[in-house]
Scaffold this motif. Structure first.
Motif, short mmCIF file in Angstrom:
data_model
loop_
_atom_site.label_atom_id
_atom_site.label_comp_id
_atom_site.label_asym_id
_atom_site.label_seq_id
_atom_site.Cartn_x
_atom_site.Cartn_y
_atom_site.Cartn_z
N PRO A 91 68.91 -13.53 69.49
CA PRO A 91 68.28 -14.06 68.39
C PRO A 91 67.18 -14.56 68.73
O PRO A 91 66.32 -14.83 67.94
CB PRO A 91 69.58 -15.29 68.09
N LEU A 92 67.17 -15.22 69.93
CA LEU A 92 65.78 -15.77 70.57
C LEU A 92 64.82 -14.78 70.60
O LEU A 92 63.52 -14.98 70.26
CB LEU A 92 66.06 -16.26 71.96
N LEU A 93 65.09 -13.52 70.92
CA LEU A 93 63.99 -12.38 70.99
C LEU A 93 63.60 -12.14 69.43
O LEU A 93 62.38 -11.89 69.27
CB LEU A 93 64.66 -11.31 71.68
N LEU A 118 61.19 -14.79 68.24
CA LEU A 118 59.96 -14.53 68.92
C LEU A 118 59.25 -13.40 68.31
O LEU A 118 57.92 -13.91 68.12
CB LEU A 118 60.15 -14.21 70.24
N LYS A 119 59.80 -12.56 67.65
CA LYS A 119 59.06 -11.43 67.13
C LYS A 119 58.73 -11.89 65.49
O LYS A 119 57.69 -11.26 65.24
CB LYS A 119 59.97 -10.26 66.84
N GLU A 120 59.21 -12.62 65.04
CA GLU A 120 58.91 -13.12 63.55
C GLU A 120 57.74 -14.06 63.59
O GLU A 120 57.71 -14.92 64.31
CB GLU A 120 60.10 -13.83 62.99
N ALA A 121 56.60 -13.39 62.92
CA ALA A 121 55.29 -14.06 62.83
C ALA A 121 55.42 -15.27 61.87
O ALA A 121 54.40 -16.28 61.83
CB ALA A 121 54.20 -13.38 62.79
N ALA A 125 61.13 -5.91 85.60
CA ALA A 125 60.30 -6.33 84.33
C ALA A 125 58.72 -5.95 84.62
O ALA A 125 58.05 -5.75 83.64
CB ALA A 125 60.54 -7.90 84.30
N ARG A 126 58.42 -6.08 85.83
CA ARG A 126 56.80 -6.00 86.03
C ARG A 126 56.48 -4.44 85.87
O ARG A 126 55.43 -4.26 84.93
CB ARG A 126 56.32 -6.25 87.62
N GLU A 127 57.46 -3.40 86.08
CA GLU A 127 56.86 -2.11 86.02
C GLU A 127 57.04 -1.92 84.35
O GLU A 127 56.21 -1.08 83.85
CB GLU A 127 58.16 -1.35 86.48
N GLU A 128 58.13 -2.66 83.58
CA GLU A 128 57.97 -2.42 82.16
C GLU A 128 56.87 -2.86 81.54
O GLU A 128 56.74 -2.35 80.57
CB GLU A 128 59.45 -2.87 81.98
N PHE A 129 56.31 -4.00 81.73
CA PHE A 129 55.27 -4.67 81.34
C PHE A 129 54.07 -3.80 81.58
O PHE A 129 53.06 -3.69 80.66
CB PHE A 129 55.01 -6.04 81.93
N VAL A 130 54.07 -3.33 82.68
CA VAL A 130 53.16 -2.32 82.72
C VAL A 130 52.92 -1.15 81.96
O VAL A 130 51.85 -0.73 81.36
CB VAL A 130 53.01 -1.58 84.42
N ILE A 148 57.74 -5.73 72.39
CA ILE A 148 57.79 -6.81 71.46
C ILE A 148 57.14 -7.94 72.01
O ILE A 148 56.24 -8.63 71.23
CB ILE A 148 59.19 -7.20 70.83
N ILE A 149 57.51 -8.46 73.15
CA ILE A 149 56.84 -9.29 74.07
C ILE A 149 55.10 -9.43 74.08
O ILE A 149 54.53 -10.24 73.83
CB ILE A 149 57.30 -9.72 75.19
N VAL A 150 54.82 -8.06 74.34
CA VAL A 150 53.54 -7.78 74.79
C VAL A 150 52.83 -7.90 73.26
O VAL A 150 51.60 -8.21 73.25
CB VAL A 150 53.30 -6.39 75.18
N GLN A 151 53.30 -7.35 72.34
CA GLN A 151 52.74 -7.53 70.94
C GLN A 151 52.45 -8.77 70.38
O GLN A 151 51.32 -9.13 69.96
CB GLN A 151 53.72 -6.71 69.79
#
Length: 559
Positions: A205-207, A210-213, A278-283, A248-251
């Motif tokens: 639910p937190l994620l 976070l997505k909802e603008a 996480a580092r690899e996924e963010f890349v 989604i976090i990057v967006q």
């Protein structure tokens, strides 16, 4: 779209929950029927039947509410229903005993089971209390409830997490922001609570929030809560990554209001610091692009305060620092997006935490480049504008800044790039040699480590660099450093050994009694660092060859 675990239950999952609710209802009906057939103790059995009926009615109400509610957290329901089922099963076992006994034994049995009836009544009342609490939460439409269900009487955190999680799913934007803040507060400095929030379904639910603008305040609260929950928790970070939430976090980082971006960049830092996955996924999600863009942006033209502008850049620089730590793919992305030039400009023009974070990012990128020749050549080619700008700023920091917290990462970065320099480079070696005499032992030791990388046998230009150190009067400073009894003394001794191997015939080494110094420190240092045995032996042998009379006076060291 976030992947599994899915916050929107599939039909078969909804059916599974309904089946789980149906089980205790059918079991309860069976208990009621058997209680009605029991002959003794009739009053107690009738009372149990009445309590079971209330529980079954509440279970049916839960079924109706759940069937009409979307995206509801199933974890508390399953926990409560599981406990209700156990209590109904205990009731059934007791009722069965009542039906089996008769005659003279009936009176004896009724006397010995009075406590059992009292216990089962208490359990059924607790089950009813749990169901009433659950219905109140689900019917409130915002998930708010200040009471504690009996199931959580010994662990209030559990009920609070459930309440705030339902508020995140069912509440109004303001209530949801407050619930996210409360979850974040619960998670701060309490690892057990972080696990409870994860296990009880609070992360998804937190994620989603976070997505909802629609509510920046709610996004900030959600990001801050996730920072607290992920700190020092590999399992939480892994869950977020495997939930496919990183894109989604990057967006959100790329297209949200500035105050939201600060919190999201902090979340990137927390996750990147915690786990290589996480580092690899963010890349893969190309997080370097929005981070570098925000660092490069002239925010004077945006409706942004100087304080907020600084916060954005500080958080983005820290995220780049944490993403670069030991991650080749991340370092490549940062350098490909002109991140080095951006970092160099900020190191030159800014101060404080922002300058420090940029220095730390450069230090981490240089450390990765040290062990990867391709990155070192591509990102730090000396003729490239970005590489030149970075080196100029690193040398400036070493020479002009007085704060060890700034000098140390700059020294480390230069040392990591030692293989990039050919021939004599006094403009690079000189500032490092000067720091050998720094009163701060940590700074002096880092300078010794960095110079050691210039003169170690692995460096093709080690002899030229060693000569440069001699010409810059580095030996007296090094010998003074070695007189300090410190745990980092070993770094100065390694540097002295390399110099002995490369320029052992130097008169300066003889004048500064390098041979005697090595002999004096070799044995105690070797005891703590046996891997240096061969290096010490070779250095001593080499100095012995060039210093007249040394063979006559040297004592065997057992090396």
């Amino acid at each position: 779209m976030m992947g599994k675990p899915n916050p929107n239950p599939a039909p078969e999952e909804e059916k599974s929950l309904r089946d789980e609710l149906l089980g205790p209802i059918l079991l309860g009906e069976r208990v009621i029927k058997l209680a009605q057939e029991a002959e003794s103790p009739k009053v107690d059995c009738t009372e149990l039947a009445r309590k079971v009926q209330v529980v079954c009615d509440n279970l049916r109400s839960v079924v109706r509410v759940v069937s009409g509610t979307q995206c509801v957290n199933e974890r508390p329901i399953r926990r409560i229903v599981g406990e209700v089922s156990k209590n109904i099963e205990r009731t059934l076992a007791l009722i069965r005993k009542c039906k089996k006994h008769g005659g003279v034994l009936r009176q004896v049995f009724s006397m010995t089971t009075t406590a059992d009836f009292r216990k089962v009544r208490s359990l059924l009342e607790s089950s009813n209390g749990d169901l009433v609490w659950l219905l109140t939460i689900l019917d409130s439409k915002d998930g708010t409830n200040v009471s504690l269900p009996p199931i959580a009487s010994n662990d209030p955190i559990l009920a609070w997490v459930w309440t705030f999680t339902y508020t995140l799913q069912l509440g109004q934007p303001k209530d949801r922001a407050e619930a996210a803040t409360e979850l974040g507060s619960l998670a701060r400095d309490n690892d057990r609570t972080k696990f409870i929030i994860l296990d009880e379904g609070g992360v998804m639910p937190l994620l989603k929030l976070l997505k909802e603008a629609s509510s920046p305040a709610a996004q900030v609260a959600a990001a801050n809560a996730l920072v607290n929950i992920t700190t020092n928790q590999d399992r939480v970070v892994t869950f977020i990554v495997e939930s496919h939430a990183v894109p989604i976090i990057v967006q959100v980082l790329g297209d949200s209001p500035m105050r939201v971006r600060v919190s999201v960049a902090n979340l990137v830092s927390a996750m990147a610091e915690q786990h290589e996955l996480a580092r690899e996924e963010f890349v893969r999600a190309n997080v370097a692009r929005p981070l570098v863009s925000l660092l490069s942006m002239d925010m004077g033209t945006v409706l942004t305060s100087p304080e907020l502008r600084n916060e954005v850049k500080v958080s983005c620089a820290k995220a780049l620092w944490k993403l670069s730590n030991g991650c080749l793919s991340s370092c490549r992305k940062i350098t490909e997006t002109k991140g080095l030039l951006c970092l160099a400009k900020i190191i030159e023009s800014e101060s404080g935490e922002l300058q420090l974070n940029c220095l730390m990012a450069v230090m981490e990128i240089a450390a990765v480049a040290e062990s990867n020749a391709d990155l070192r050549r591509a990102a730090f080619k000396r003729t490239a504008p970005a590489a030149k700008a970075v080196l100029d700023q690193l040398l400036r920091v070493v020479q002009e800044e007085s704060d060890p917290a700034l000098r140390i990462p700059a020294i480390k970065a230069i040392g990591s790039l030692a293989r990039n320099f050919s021939g004599k480079v006094p403009q690079v070696i000189g500032p490092l040699v000067a720091q050998l005499g720094n009163r701060d032992v940590d700074v002096a030791s880092e300078a010794a480590i960095a110079l050691g990388k210039f003169v170690c046998p692995d460096n093709y230009n080690c002899v030229d660099h060693s000569k440069a150190i001699l010409e810059l009067d580095g030996i007296p400073k090094l010998m003074s450093l070695l007189q300090i009894n410190d745990r980092q003394q070993v770094h100065g001794l390694k540097l002295l050994c390399y110099l002995a191997l490369n320029v052992g015939n130097s008169r300066v080494l003889e004048q500064e009694r390098a041979l005697n110094t090595l002999e004096r420190f070799a044995r105690p240092v070797q005891a703590q660092h046996p891997d240096l045995k061969d290096l010490f032996a070779k250095a001593l042998h080499h100095l012995t060859l060039y210093q007249p009379g040394a063979q006559l006076h040297r004592q065997p060291l057992g090396l």
